[in-house]
Design a protein around this motif. Structure first.
Motif, short mmCIF file in Angstrom:
data_model
loop_
_atom_site.label_atom_id
_atom_site.label_comp_id
_atom_site.label_asym_id
_atom_site.label_seq_id
_atom_site.Cartn_x
_atom_site.Cartn_y
_atom_site.Cartn_z
N LEU A 122 -53.24 -26.19 -8.13
CA LEU A 122 -53.03 -27.38 -7.15
C LEU A 122 -53.84 -27.12 -5.69
CD1 LEU A 122 -51.42 -30.06 -6.81
CD2 LEU A 122 -49.81 -28.72 -5.38
N TYR A 123 -54.56 -28.29 -5.35
CA TYR A 123 -55.51 -28.28 -4.21
C TYR A 123 -54.79 -29.31 -3.38
CZ TYR A 123 -58.79 -25.56 -7.03
OH TYR A 123 -59.55 -24.63 -7.75
N VAL A 124 -55.05 -28.99 -2.02
CA VAL A 124 -54.92 -30.03 -0.96
C VAL A 124 -56.26 -30.64 -0.08
CG1 VAL A 124 -54.24 -28.43 0.69
CG2 VAL A 124 -53.26 -30.86 0.95
N ALA A 125 -56.41 -31.52 0.32
CA ALA A 125 -57.70 -32.15 0.85
C ALA A 125 -57.83 -31.80 2.27
CB ALA A 125 -57.95 -33.49 0.44
N ARG A 126 -58.79 -31.18 2.71
CA ARG A 126 -59.33 -31.26 4.18
C ARG A 126 -60.44 -31.98 4.30
NH1 ARG A 126 -61.26 -25.82 5.93
NH2 ARG A 126 -63.37 -26.64 5.70
N PHE A 127 -60.45 -33.22 5.25
CA PHE A 127 -61.67 -33.93 5.42
C PHE A 127 -62.42 -33.53 6.60
CE2 PHE A 127 -59.09 -36.34 2.49
CZ PHE A 127 -59.70 -36.83 1.77
N ASP A 128 -63.60 -33.27 6.72
CA ASP A 128 -64.32 -32.77 7.86
C ASP A 128 -65.41 -34.01 8.11
OD1 ASP A 128 -63.24 -30.36 7.88
OD2 ASP A 128 -64.64 -29.37 6.08
N ALA A 129 -65.44 -33.57 9.58
CA ALA A 129 -66.31 -34.80 10.28
C ALA A 129 -67.84 -34.78 9.77
CB ALA A 129 -66.33 -34.67 11.69
N ARG A 163 -45.30 -29.14 0.91
CA ARG A 163 -45.72 -29.81 2.04
C ARG A 163 -46.23 -28.68 3.23
NH1 ARG A 163 -42.20 -35.26 3.81
NH2 ARG A 163 -43.42 -36.49 2.54
N LEU A 164 -44.94 -27.73 3.17
CA LEU A 164 -45.06 -26.65 4.23
C LEU A 164 -46.30 -25.67 3.93
CD1 LEU A 164 -41.23 -25.56 4.36
CD2 LEU A 164 -42.59 -26.58 6.19
N ALA A 165 -46.35 -25.42 2.70
CA ALA A 165 -47.78 -24.66 2.05
C ALA A 165 -48.96 -25.62 2.51
CB ALA A 165 -47.74 -24.50 0.74
N ALA A 166 -49.16 -27.03 2.29
CA ALA A 166 -50.33 -27.41 3.08
C ALA A 166 -50.38 -27.53 4.24
CB ALA A 166 -50.31 -28.78 2.37
N ASP A 167 -49.33 -27.68 5.18
CA ASP A 167 -49.31 -27.43 6.61
C ASP A 167 -50.07 -26.03 6.92
OD1 ASP A 167 -47.76 -29.78 6.83
OD2 ASP A 167 -45.97 -28.62 7.28
N VAL A 212 -65.42 -33.13 2.00
CA VAL A 212 -64.16 -32.84 1.80
C VAL A 212 -63.81 -31.48 1.02
CG1 VAL A 212 -64.47 -34.03 -0.36
CG2 VAL A 212 -62.12 -33.69 0.57
N GLN A 213 -62.93 -30.62 1.39
CA GLN A 213 -62.75 -29.30 0.99
C GLN A 213 -61.30 -29.45 0.28
OE1 GLN A 213 -64.83 -26.59 1.23
NE2 GLN A 213 -66.25 -27.45 2.62
N TRP A 214 -61.34 -28.85 -0.89
CA TRP A 214 -59.92 -28.85 -1.73
C TRP A 214 -59.62 -27.25 -1.68
CZ3 TRP A 214 -57.56 -33.12 -3.18
CH2 TRP A 214 -58.51 -34.27 -3.34
N LEU A 215 -58.64 -27.29 -1.06
CA LEU A 215 -57.88 -26.05 -0.47
C LEU A 215 -57.08 -25.50 -1.56
CD1 LEU A 215 -57.24 -27.02 3.42
CD2 LEU A 215 -59.57 -25.84 2.23
N PRO A 216 -56.97 -24.34 -2.06
CA PRO A 216 -55.99 -23.97 -3.13
C PRO A 216 -54.78 -23.52 -2.52
CG PRO A 216 -57.58 -22.40 -2.80
CD PRO A 216 -58.14 -23.47 -2.05
N LEU A 217 -53.56 -23.99 -3.30
CA LEU A 217 -52.27 -23.87 -2.83
C LEU A 217 -51.68 -22.56 -3.77
CD1 LEU A 217 -51.30 -27.47 -2.40
CD2 LEU A 217 -50.80 -25.78 -0.55
N VAL A 218 -52.22 -21.46 -3.37
CA VAL A 218 -52.02 -20.39 -4.49
C VAL A 218 -51.16 -19.04 -3.67
CG1 VAL A 218 -53.12 -18.40 -5.91
CG2 VAL A 218 -53.85 -20.98 -5.81
N HIS A 219 -50.17 -18.79 -4.22
CA HIS A 219 -49.13 -17.55 -3.41
C HIS A 219 -50.31 -16.48 -3.28
CE1 HIS A 219 -46.68 -14.19 -3.27
NE2 HIS A 219 -46.38 -14.84 -2.44
N GLY A 220 -50.36 -16.13 -1.91
CA GLY A 220 -51.03 -14.61 -1.94
C GLY A 220 -52.45 -14.78 -1.16
N GLN A 221 -52.74 -16.10 -1.38
CA GLN A 221 -54.05 -16.50 -0.74
C GLN A 221 -53.95 -16.99 0.63
OE1 GLN A 221 -56.69 -18.80 -3.21
NE2 GLN A 221 -56.42 -17.53 -4.91
N GLY A 222 -54.76 -16.57 1.60
CA GLY A 222 -54.72 -17.00 2.94
C GLY A 222 -53.27 -16.86 3.69
#
Length: 674
Positions: free
Chosen positions: A408-415, A448-452, A419-429
């Motif tokens: 599962l990925y969450v999006a970060r939009f840059d100026a 939600r807290l993980a995406a935060d 768009v970067q898709w950030l992996p919601l994977v336990h142990g990463q970052g």
């Protein structure tokens, strides 16, 4: 403005309006760099507020021809458009309307029997037992599983109930702390939620009708047993006194948009689940006090308990004082096998827990399954799921590991337009035990807290997200009137955005499973004549064609994008009812929109879904006669069961308005808009 102020306000004419307004209050505390900030950095806020862009920005939105081409008359635009129909006139009245040359027939209404044994609808003598075999309330997503040409299973979500127009003599319940609700009425509401699955058949006359005799026809309700899979299944945070194993959940609620898998199963998205939970523990201001709850941090981020319904007064599982883990069992994507009534629906926890708006699927260029889903709350996030394995004949089935093994990925939009898709994977970052994520189960439960923690971009209410051809995806950002001037960014450019906008993503390599892509704004919605709105459309868009608050969307067989709208009580700002619009996404007419269908007053348009090689279009009109009826000229008051703004679609003096599914066909049987 808090919950009590909104409930007591005369601005909102029904419970649904009031709680949608309450839901405008964001639960995301991380608003340092929102999508509005990103859009401002990329395009420049001043240009958007002027309602005009520089040469480079205009070309990126509409194509270079829009800079030099003289404004054409509407007929010329229609001739050049890929959508061949005469545009409908905008407006708002008691009935629905369709473009000339098309039929818009009512297929099924709230209360219509869908099984062989279901009783006929008796609005004055409703029961939970009858409702559990009849078409449910407030139809939202519509999907279709074709079994053979002209035959298949229609799959329809039922999002919520409006008791003030649903039950005789009841009126608004939220203002009186639900003093008129009873156990029987609550059970009817619970039976009216969920979904409907039933066979429809196309007759020799080209009309579709329900086949009630199919044994697979059934209702899915707030009491239907469901199993869990994925990382959170069986986790202690999902265990309750009624389910000590944490593997079986009763029901699904607030099913908004959804999707169909490539193998023909039905995905139901659980959206505003928080509103169904109750607490008797209130603070001095009458607000729920969750400070002593073991799940307090999670509840706060999800807005639990909302106390939108009185269910927790009669069913302990909806009372967090008695079952604090029950909210953790909602907010998922539910898979249903339309053809097998014995197959227990599955809640796929790997796809994350949030207020899912949609679960639109596609097969990526590398063969993997991709599902896009937005979190429909102000300042929340856009997600996508990518399966670990490619789709094959062997794994194309109900309960496939494609929905439990992947990322599962969450999006970060840059100026800079990426768009970067950030992996919601336990142990990463930051997603580690030190930060409160002991396992992937915690990531799934507290998505939600993980995406935060990953620094995803807070969006303007991301609703439906439709994957398109060649690695494109279209995100419906319906509005965000709470966005302050200092909270704008490149992908959410307007403060107090009351009309919303649409973002186009182009994934790298044309591959939907890519972890990076580029983004641009397809349209900024609202009236282009009002300078301070800052709307942006192709200059050929007519007075009828512009819209506000994009919500659901769909592609037809020709790869053309269609948009439905949900203005809620704010339709008075446009004067237009909600409807369906055809929107060009490429070429010289990119950003050009045409009105095709419009709802009766107070209704929201959902769906849409094309079937039968685009010769059939299913649309869902929910809560007709409810939203914003104080702005309806000649009525100008709140709707009730006895005194509604419209009695669509029956226009029977003994029947209130009824949410319904509409079937659109061309009068000559041809392809819609072809």
């Amino acid at each position: 403005m808090d919950r009590k102020d909104i409930i007591q306000s005369t601005e909102y004419g029904n419970k649904a309006e009031a709680f949608e307004a309450f839901d405008d209050i964001p639960t995301n505390p991380h608003l340092g760099r929102t999508i509005g900030d990103v859009i401002q950095q990329r395009y420049g806020r001043r240009d958007f507020l002027r309602g005009s862009l520089g040469v480079a920005a205009t070309a990126s939105l509409f194509g270079a021809t829009a800079l030099t081409a003289p404004r054409q008359v509407a007929a010329a635009s229609a001739r050049d458009s890929r959508y061949v129909f005469d545009e409908l006139q905008w407006g708002n009245d008691v009935d629905h309307h369709i473009a000339e040359g098309y039929n818009a027939d009512i297929l099924v209404r709230w209360g219509d029997p869908i099984t062989a044994d279901a009783p006929d609808f008796d609005v004055m003598n409703q029961s939970a037992e009858a409702q559990a075999q009849q078409f449910g309330y407030n139809n939202d997503y519509v999907g279709f599983a074709e079994t053979e040409p002209g035959r298949g299973m229609l799959c329809v979500n039922h999002e919520y109930t409006n008791e003030e127009v649903m039950f005789p003599g009841l009126g608004r319940q939220d203002r009186s702390d639900f003093e008129g609700m009873t156990a029987d009425l609550v059970d009817i509401e619970m039976a009216a939620h969920g979904g409907s699955v039933f066979e429809i058949v196309k007759g020799a006359d080209g009309k579709w009708a329900i086949n009630r005799d199919n044994p697979a026809n059934r209702r899915i309700t707030a009491n239907t047993p469901m199993t869990l899979d994925g990382p959170a299944a069986g986790h202690p945070r999902l265990r309750t006194s009624a389910d000590p194993a944490g593997m079986t959940v009763l029901g699904t609620i607030n099913n908004c948009a959804g999707g169909m898998t490539p193998w023909g199963t039905y995905l139901m998205a659980e959206e505003n689940f928080h509103g169904y939970f109750w607490s008797d523990v209130l603070d001095a201001e009458g607000k729920p006090d969750i400070s002593a709850q073991p799940e307090a941090a999670s509840m706060d981020r999800y807005g639990v308990p909302g106390r939108w319904y009185a269910w927790g007064q009669y069913h302990d599982r909806f009372n967090i004082d008695k079952e604090p883990n029950e909210p953790n069992r909602f907010g998922y994507i539910v898979e249903v096998d339309p053809l097998n009534p014995d197959a227990m629906p599955i809640k796929h926890t790997a796809l994350g827990r949030f207020r899912h708006e949609g679960a639109e699927t596609t097969i990526a260029a590398d063969g993997r399954l991709v599902i896009y889903s937005g979190d429909d709350n102000r300042f929340d996030y856009q997600y996508k799921w990518v399966s670990a394995d490619p789709v094959t004949k062997a794994n194309s089935h109900f309960g496939s590991s494609l929905l439990s093994d992947g990322t599962l990925y969450v999006a970060r939009f840059d100026a800079d337009g990426t768009v970067q898709w950030l992996p919601l994977v336990h142990g990463q970052g930051p997603l580690t035990a030190e930060n409160g994520f002991a396992s992937q189960a915690d990531v799934a439960i507290d998505t939600r807290l993980a995406a935060d923690a990953l620094g995803a971009t807070p969006m303007d209410r991301p609703e439906d997200a439709q994957p398109g051809p060649n690695g494109t995806a279209y995100l419906m950002l319906t509005n965000n009137s709470r966005r302050a001037a200092d909270q704008t960014d490149a992908a959410n450019p307007r403060a107090e955005s009351r009309f919303g906008h649409i973002i186009e993503i182009r994934e790298d390599g044309g591959n939907h499973s890519a972890e990076k892509g580029t983004w641009s704004i397809l349209v900024l919605c609202g009236d282009p004549k009002v300078e301070e709105v800052g709307a942006m459309w192709n200059p050929e868009t007519s007075e009828n064609g512009w819209f506000g608050s994009p919500d659901n969307c769909a592609f037809d067989n020709a790869g053309r994008l269609w948009i439905s709208t949900d203005q809620g009580s704010n339709w008075g700002r446009t004067g237009k009812s909600d409807g369906l619009y055809a929107l060009e996404t490429e070429g010289d007419l990119r950003g050009h929109s045409k009105l095709f269908f419009r709802c009766p007053v107070g209704g929201e348009l959902c769906g849409p879904y094309f079937a039968d090689e685009s010769r059939t279009l299913f649309l869902a009109v929910q809560h007709p006669g409810t939203d914003g009826t104080k702005d309806f000229a000649g009525f100008e008051r709140d709707s009730t069961f006895e005194d509604p703004a419209t009695r669509w679609p029956d226009f029977n003096p003994n029947m209130p308005p009824r949410p319904s599914v509409v079937v659109v066909t061309r009068e000559d049987g041809g392809v819609i808009a072809g």
